[in-house]
Enzyme design. Structure first.
Site, short mmCIF file in Angstrom:
data_model
loop_
_atom_site.label_atom_id
_atom_site.label_comp_id
_atom_site.label_asym_id
_atom_site.label_seq_id
_atom_site.Cartn_x
_atom_site.Cartn_y
_atom_site.Cartn_z
N GLU A 85 0.82 -1.56 0.11
CA GLU A 85 -0.10 0.06 -0.04
C GLU A 85 0.89 1.29 -0.03
OE1 GLU A 85 -3.34 -0.07 2.87
OE2 GLU A 85 -3.10 2.09 2.75
N LYS A 269 -7.02 -0.48 11.51
CA LYS A 269 -6.65 -0.89 10.55
C LYS A 269 -5.30 0.02 10.00
CE LYS A 269 -6.12 -1.20 5.89
NZ LYS A 269 -5.06 -0.29 4.77
N ASP A 285 3.73 -14.54 11.36
CA ASP A 285 2.57 -15.03 11.09
C ASP A 285 1.57 -13.77 11.36
OD1 ASP A 285 0.10 -15.91 10.69
OD2 ASP A 285 0.38 -17.87 11.79
N HIS A 382 -2.06 10.86 0.26
CA HIS A 382 -2.27 9.71 -0.27
C HIS A 382 -2.22 9.68 -1.96
CE1 HIS A 382 -3.41 5.58 0.53
NE2 HIS A 382 -4.26 5.69 -0.52
C1 MEV Z 1 -5.38 3.42 5.23
O1 MEV Z 1 -4.99 2.34 4.93
C2 MEV Z 1 -5.47 3.64 6.75
C3 MEV Z 1 -6.32 5.12 7.29
O2 MEV Z 1 -7.36 4.81 6.78
C4 MEV Z 1 -6.19 4.87 8.83
C5 MEV Z 1 -7.16 5.75 9.57
O3 MEV Z 1 -8.07 6.19 8.96
O4 MEV Z 1 -6.69 6.06 10.64
C6 MEV Z 1 -5.68 6.23 6.76
#
Ligand code: MEV
Length: 427
Positions: A85, A269, A285, A382
């Site tokens: 990513e 995430k 793992d 991003h």
């Molecule tokens: C993207 O991979 C992760 C984010 O969505 C985490 C977040 O929103 O805190 C940017």
């Protein structure tokens, strides 16, 4: 059945590919060429990868990136990250630099206990089961001695075996709940071997016991690590906002993730972007880590944030606590050449040190995400990183890339804006 195959695992690699191409790719030579293009030209290296798992026909690469400038407990690290990513490695590097200039990260391992269970059914008197268990317990340890001998030399082994009554949830269901210390090994094979021996010994002690299964648990709430950053609130000042404004909004964002599961999942995430990429690069793992971490995040009964933040006496504090069952010996760690490089880069860490590094990577990632989200928004950075992916998708050449990267320094990156710009340039 149409397209079914028997004895596939016995085919040679070439036979497997031929079967696949003729049955699923209409004999398209391009499909075959694509698989072969990803073979390693070094035959012995390819063979190593072929033997990691079954039915290997090619390789699937992930980028191996590095994030420098991580100051952890007073020591500098360059952290290896295997992740596809865009923005993740950049975000980790930015957060590392930001905190290096403010005293760095501190991290400590809080506990290292791992768990395995023998799940069994029993329908007699509980007091009789207790007697059977207490009588056989010394033998449960004794009979695993050949398995635990080496681990004990390293200071690990079986910590305890407890009988647990689960009949209030499921009629006749009991467990032997076994705790382990596995030192620098993740310990899955060790734990499962011990459990299977324990189950055999236990079952032999009474024909009233029906063993259902014996397996380690990936829920390791007592294999915990904590990492933290802190600085005076005014050290967060920028030209655009005061440190107090930044910290207040940042803390609100953390509070939202603490109480709102929809947000908490995305928040965590982002943390796992950092955690998984280091876990993967160091041959651990990541599915086990993922499962255990999310269960921990839901331990109160409501899924919540793994990180927390506060301001006390003018000091901003931001920390993470999460369970991590990791190893730096055994498994892939001594086999995969890139894993060996990653571990060497980290100075051949113990499992405990690796836990601290991984926790820091998660905290850094969350800091970077929340900093963007609560100030500029996430898309600005991003999409800039995503620009290269779009350019590659359109097979932009080096010159086109240079011109378009320059162009998008002053224009907003969106998928359609990049496509338009490529078309304009080519026209
Ligand atoms: C993207 O991979 C992760 C984010 O969505 C985490 C977040 O929103 O805190 C940017």
């Amino acid at each position: 059945m149409e397209n079914s195959v028997s004895g596939f695992s016995k085919f040679t690699k070439a036979e497997k590919i031929d079967w696949l191409i003729s049955n699923h790719f209409q004999n398209n030579p391009k499909a075959k060429a694509n698989l072969e293009r990803y073979w390693n030209s070094d035959d012995s290296l390819q063979k190593l990868h072929d033997e990691f798992t079954e039915n290997t026909i090619s390789n699937f690469y992930l980028p191996f990136g590095i994030a420098p400038n991580f100051l952890i407990n007073g020591k500098m690290y360059v952290i290896p990250m295997a992740i596809e990513e865009s923005s993740v490695v950049a975000a980790a590097s930015n957060a590392a630099k930001f905190w290096m200039e403010r005293g760095g990260f501190t991290a400590e391992v809080l506990s290292t206990t791992k768990v395995g269970q023998v799940h069994f059914m029993y329908h007699g008197e509980y007091s009789e089961l207790e007697t059977i268990f207490n009588t056989i317990k010394p033998q449960l340890f004794e009979q695993t001695k050949s398995i635990t001998k080496n681990m004990q030399k390293r200071g690990g082994g079986i910590l305890d075996i407890k009988l647990v009554n689960k009949t209030s949830k499921l009629s006749g269901y009991y467990q032997l709940h076994v705790t382990f210390e596995t030192k620098d090994a993740m310990g899955a094979n060790f734990i499962n071997s011990c459990l299977e021996q324990i189950a055999t010994t236990f079952k032999a002690s009474s024909d009233t016991i029906q063993v259902v299964m014996s397996i380690l648990s990936n829920y390791v709430p007592e294999c915990l690590v904590r990492a933290e950053v802190r600085c005076k609130v005014d050290e967060l000042d920028t030209e655009a906002y005061s440190g107090q404004e930044f910290a207040d909004t940042f803390i609100q964002a953390v509070r939202i993730a603490e109480i709102e599961p929809y947000r908490a999942v995305t928040h965590n995430k982002g943390i796992m972007n950092g955690v998984d990429s280091v876990v993967l690069a160091t041959g651990n793992d990541f599915r086990a880590v993922e499962a255990g971490v999310h269960a921990y995040a839901a331990r109160s009964g409501s899924y919540s944030s793994l990180t927390h933040a506060s301001i006390e006496n003018g000091v901003f504090k931001f920390w993470i606590e999460l369970p991590l069952a990791l190893g730096t010996i055994g498994g892939l760690t001594g086999l995969h050449p890139m894993v060996k490089t990653a571990l060497e880069l980290l100075g051949h860490p113990s499992a405990k040190k690796l836990m601290t590094i991984v926790a820091v990577a998660g905290l850094a990632q969350n800091f970077a995400a929340l900093k963007s989200l609560t100030t500029t928004g996430i898309q600005q950075g991003h999409m800039k990183m995503h620009l290269l992916n779009i350019l590659n998708q359109f097979e932009a050449n080096a010159n086109e890339k240079l011109q378009l990267i320059e162009h998008f320094k002053t224009h907003t990156v969106t998928h359609s804006a990049v496509v338009d710009a490529i078309e304009n340039l080519r026209a």
